[in-house]
Design a protein around this motif. Structure first.
Motif, mmCIF file in Angstrom:
data_model
loop_
_atom_site.group_PDB
_atom_site.id
_atom_site.type_symbol
_atom_site.label_atom_id
_atom_site.label_comp_id
_atom_site.label_asym_id
_atom_site.label_seq_id
_atom_site.Cartn_x
_atom_site.Cartn_y
_atom_site.Cartn_z
ATOM 1 N N PRO A 119 -2.752 9.330 3.610
ATOM 2 C CA PRO A 119 -3.025 7.897 3.429
ATOM 3 C C PRO A 119 -4.429 7.535 3.902
ATOM 4 O O PRO A 119 -5.064 8.274 4.664
ATOM 5 N N ASP A 120 -4.899 6.393 3.455
ATOM 6 C CA ASP A 120 -6.193 5.871 3.889
ATOM 7 C C ASP A 120 -5.976 5.165 5.225
ATOM 8 O O ASP A 120 -5.657 3.979 5.283
ATOM 9 N N TRP A 121 -6.188 5.926 6.316
ATOM 10 C CA TRP A 121 -5.876 5.376 7.637
ATOM 11 C C TRP A 121 -6.800 4.216 8.010
ATOM 12 O O TRP A 121 -6.395 3.301 8.732
ATOM 13 N N ASP A 122 -8.041 4.245 7.513
ATOM 14 C CA ASP A 122 -8.948 3.134 7.813
ATOM 15 C C ASP A 122 -8.392 1.824 7.263
ATOM 16 O O ASP A 122 -8.429 0.782 7.943
ATOM 17 N N TYR A 181 0.831 -1.202 0.000
ATOM 18 C CA TYR A 181 0.000 0.000 0.000
ATOM 19 C C TYR A 181 0.870 1.260 0.000
ATOM 20 O O TYR A 181 0.597 2.217 -0.738
ATOM 21 N N VAL A 182 1.923 1.251 0.823
ATOM 22 C CA VAL A 182 2.812 2.410 0.879
ATOM 23 C C VAL A 182 3.448 2.665 -0.481
ATOM 24 O O VAL A 182 3.614 3.815 -0.910
ATOM 25 N N GLU A 183 3.791 1.590 -1.195
ATOM 26 C CA GLU A 183 4.420 1.741 -2.511
ATOM 27 C C GLU A 183 3.491 2.400 -3.525
ATOM 28 O O GLU A 183 3.942 2.980 -4.508
ATOM 29 N N LYS A 184 2.168 2.300 -3.312
ATOM 30 C CA LYS A 184 1.211 2.873 -4.248
ATOM 31 C C LYS A 184 0.930 4.349 -3.970
ATOM 32 O O LYS A 184 0.283 5.022 -4.781
ATOM 33 N N GLY A 220 18.256 -7.144 6.786
ATOM 34 C CA GLY A 220 18.478 -6.190 7.860
ATOM 35 C C GLY A 220 17.177 -5.576 8.317
ATOM 36 O O GLY A 220 16.083 -5.966 7.885
ATOM 37 N N LEU A 221 17.281 -4.601 9.186
ATOM 38 C CA LEU A 221 16.108 -3.953 9.767
ATOM 39 C C LEU A 221 15.627 -2.835 8.848
ATOM 40 O O LEU A 221 16.407 -1.998 8.386
ATOM 41 N N VAL A 222 14.318 -2.813 8.565
ATOM 42 C CA VAL A 222 13.704 -1.783 7.740
ATOM 43 C C VAL A 222 12.695 -1.029 8.601
ATOM 44 O O VAL A 222 11.900 -1.647 9.310
ATOM 45 N N SER A 223 12.738 0.292 8.566
ATOM 46 C CA SER A 223 11.793 1.085 9.341
ATOM 47 C C SER A 223 10.946 1.931 8.401
ATOM 48 O O SER A 223 11.373 2.314 7.311
ATOM 49 N N LEU A 224 9.741 2.239 8.844
ATOM 50 C CA LEU A 224 8.797 3.039 8.077
ATOM 51 C C LEU A 224 8.090 3.984 9.034
ATOM 52 O O LEU A 224 7.580 3.568 10.072
ATOM 53 N N SER A 225 8.090 5.269 8.687
ATOM 54 C CA SER A 225 7.338 6.265 9.446
ATOM 55 C C SER A 225 6.348 6.919 8.497
ATOM 56 O O SER A 225 6.742 7.467 7.462
ATOM 57 N N LEU A 226 5.067 6.855 8.837
ATOM 58 C CA LEU A 226 4.010 7.337 7.945
ATOM 59 C C LEU A 226 3.147 8.350 8.682
ATOM 60 O O LEU A 226 2.667 8.091 9.790
ATOM 61 N N THR A 227 2.972 9.537 8.077
ATOM 62 C CA THR A 227 2.093 10.574 8.627
ATOM 63 C C THR A 227 1.133 11.028 7.533
ATOM 64 O O THR A 227 1.138 10.509 6.421
ATOM 65 N N ASP A 228 0.313 12.022 7.843
ATOM 66 C CA ASP A 228 -0.619 12.545 6.851
ATOM 67 C C ASP A 228 0.098 13.174 5.660
ATOM 68 O O ASP A 228 -0.470 13.247 4.566
ATOM 69 N N GLN A 229 1.329 13.636 5.867
ATOM 70 C CA GLN A 229 2.001 14.401 4.826
ATOM 71 C C GLN A 229 3.339 13.832 4.388
ATOM 72 O O GLN A 229 3.935 14.361 3.448
ATOM 73 N N SER A 230 3.828 12.785 5.030
ATOM 74 C CA SER A 230 5.160 12.315 4.674
ATOM 75 C C SER A 230 5.295 10.825 4.902
ATOM 76 O O SER A 230 4.535 10.218 5.665
#
Length: 627
Positions: free
Chosen positions: A479-482, A414-417, A446-456
């Motif tokens: 993003p579609d938080w639901d 989803y993030v990739e889209k 290795g370790l992968v991190s993801l930070s997702l907000t309304d704008q970034s």
């Protein structure tokens, strides 16, 4: 106003006061007969070559120190491009206001206004970065790439032509030039340098040349500077005015100022207003020099100086400064000399313009890669481990809740889209009051991190052993938080809301964006209105670890609340004696020069529904240095 803007505003106001004070004490009025220290009063507030040197040398030094991390140097260059676009806008504003400014404030202050952008190098530091731009102009990567090539060619041609013109003109002027031998002239010139200007030694030379019709100064540095006089006779009074005029140019580093203007014009060569600004600034340098030379002068001396300018005609190509004026500026210059009028000093205005210039830096930028995130970065090649190893924390309005991701691949897909863009320039990590999802994915790579907000969306991917690459992208729509939340399963047994979590930022000496390592909390005690509460079970694998990298310090990042107190204990892993360590500014923690485990014990207090809650939380991490 956000915390980031408050911090930027504080530093911008502080620097503005410094500029105000510098102008006031350096260029302020003096009573007739008052002793003047010309070297201090006429010296520039800041070296005009500082910003050009900063722009040219810093990317090169960064490449060397980082071991060839090209993307870090690229980010720096993009940041500097934003600085010069900002200078372009500032100079256009100054051009529009120039007629009014020349009528209201002193010429010496107007000349300083052209140099204020030289301070913009401070906006490249992290504490002066805005969290996000206010105006984003979108271009395609192709347009940006070919536009950058065209700009670079234009920049090189304009700058090389300016330098070449200066060197050719200097060689022509000094060819067959003869040193001045008149003892009266040399004695006055020596006294002017040592007694009036306060130089330790009279090292500036005066020569005569048949290749110029006007007195001028040629050279970029005092060591190579020459005051050149035409082969014509002057009265003693005229020579005194000429030498005083040229000494003012030299002490103020006006030749270097002209180089700075040429450098800015080369950076923004596509804007015709920059060429006009360069010419107008040169005029203001001469006007301010006239004002300084004639400070407290009587009418007769002003008339003599005006006649001297009228009888002088010449050329000043390159970065030279000369006494004569072109036809367009001559009328205004003579009027300012003969009838100067009463004008305001303008230090407050300079400070206000400086504040506006600094605080608005980074508000406008370019964006490229306006396409789905999968075309910019992709998780598809990663080998995800079972979902039990995937942890997700969702922050909302200061509170945190832990989740397990039921379908990590679906979340990453989803993030990739999501449509994203990459901004030119450098911006601080944005802070938002709404939802903020932070996820850690354990992979075979290795370790992968993801930070997702309304704008970034901020991703951190494995690059190579013990090194990572992190990059921030901005979303074109929230993003579609639901849907995102439908992929998460709450961990019921750990529904224990903590006031704060802590992360470790190991800085750009590891990767361009640093190494960010979460450090899970161990709750030592929790009281509500003085009553002890049942503690949650300690989280497993809660020790953060950095291994195999030589680091000297780490920044502690507290995500929701600043601790009331911090106590740090350092214990060597090879039997070294434990000791306590104090934090430096901005929560920077100096590290031991050996491998050690660090225990950060913090106390947090907060008011919840009228009841005081106090937490004692310990964060433990290890730093294992290379052998």
């Amino acid at each position: 106003m956000s915390e980031d803007n408050l911090l930027r505003g504080f530093f911008a106001a502080l620097f503005s006061l410094v500029v105000d004070a510098g102008i006031w004490f350096r260029l302020g009025e003096r009573e007739p007969g008052e002793e003047r220290e010309l070297q201090k009063r006429w010296a520039p507030l800041i070296s005009p070559t500082l910003l050009p040197l900063y722009v040219v040398l810093l990317p090169v030094i960064t490449l060397v120190i980082s071991g060839g991390e090209v993307h870090l140097a690229k980010d720096l260059l993009e940041s500097f491009l934003g600085v010069f676009l900002h200078i372009c806008l500032y100079d256009m504003l100054l051009l529009a206001l120039l007629p009014l400014l020349r009528r209201l404030i002193r010429a010496r202050t107007v000349a300083v206004l052209w140099l204020i952008p030289n301070f913009l190098y401070i906006t490249t530091y992290s504490y002066m970065r805005p969290s996000a731009p206010k105006l984003v102009l979108h271009v395609s990567r192709t347009v940006l790439r070919y536009g950058a090539i065209l700009w670079a060619v234009g920049f090189a041609l304009v700058l090389i032509f300016g330098i070449g013109q200066h060197l050719v003109f200097r060689k022509k002027i000094l060819r067959n030039a003869e040193p001045a031998t008149d003892p009266t002239l040399l004695k006055y010139w020596e006294d002017l340098q040592t007694k009036d200007a306060g130089l330790k030694k009279a090292k500036l030379k005066v020569v005569y040349s048949g290749q110029t019709g006007t007195p001028l100064s040629v050279g970029l540095f005092q060591k190579t500077m020459r005051v050149v006089l035409p082969e014509k006779s002057y009265t003693q009074e005229d020579l005194e005015l000429i030498l005083r005029h040229e000494l003012a140019h030299i002490l103020r580093c006006d030749s270097q100022t002209k180089f700075f203007l040429r450098f800015c014009t080369a950076m923004c060569w596509f804007n015709p207003f920059m060429w006009i600004a360069m010419k107008k600034c040169a005029e203001d340098l001469e006007l301010s020099c006239d004002e300084m030379v004639l400070e407290n002068a009587d009418a007769a001396r002003r008339e003599q100086y005006a006649n001297l300018i009228l009888s002088t005609a010449g050329d000043a190509r390159g970065f030279t400064t000369c006494l004569s004026a072109d036809a367009k500026a001559l009328r205004y210059r003579l009027k300012s000399i003969v009838k100067p009028g009463r004008k305001l000093f303008g230090a407050v205005l300079a400070g206000a313009l400086f504040f506006g210039l600094i605080i608005s830096s980074g508000w406008a930028t370019l964006a490229y890669d306006t396409k789905p995130a999968a075309q910019t970065f992709s998780y598809r090649e990663l080998s995800l481990l079972p979902e039990e190893k995937t942890g997700v924390t969702v922050y909302e309005n200061g509170s945190a809740r832990n989740y397990r991701c039921a379908d990590p691949r679906a979340l990453l897909s989803y993030v990739e889209k999501l449509p994203v863009w990459k901004l030119t320039g450098r911006y601080a990590a944005p802070k938002y009051e709404g939802l903020n999802l932070f996820a850690l994915f354990h992979t075979q790579d290795g370790l992968v991190s993801l930070s997702l907000t309304d704008q970034s969306v901020d991703i951190s991917m494995p690059l190579k052993k013990e090194r990572r690459y992190s990059e921030l992208y901005y979303l074109q729509q929230p993003p579609d938080w639901d849907y995102v939340m439908s992929l998460l399963a709450p961990i019921e047994e750990t529904l224990y809301t903590l006031p704060c979590e802590m992360g470790l930022n190991f800085g750009a000496d590891i990767t361009p964006e640093g190494e960010f390592i979460p450090c899970e909390p161990i709750v030592l005690s929790h009281t509500v209105s003085g009553e002890a509460q049942v503690l949650p079970e300690p989280l497993k694998d809660g020790i953060g670890r950095l291994e195999g990298v030589d680091v000297q310090d780490v920044q502690l990042i507290f995500y929701a609340q600043t601790p009331d107190s911090i106590e740090i204990t350092v214990e060597g892993l090879n039997g070294e004696a434990p000791y306590t360590q104090e934090l430096q500014e901005e929560f920077m923690l100096p590290l031991a020069n050996y491998s050690a485990v660090y225990s950060v014990r913090c106390s947090f207090s907060q008011d919840v529904n009228g009841q005081e809650e106090i937490y004692e939380i310990e964060y433990v991490f290890e730093v294992i240095l290379p052998e």
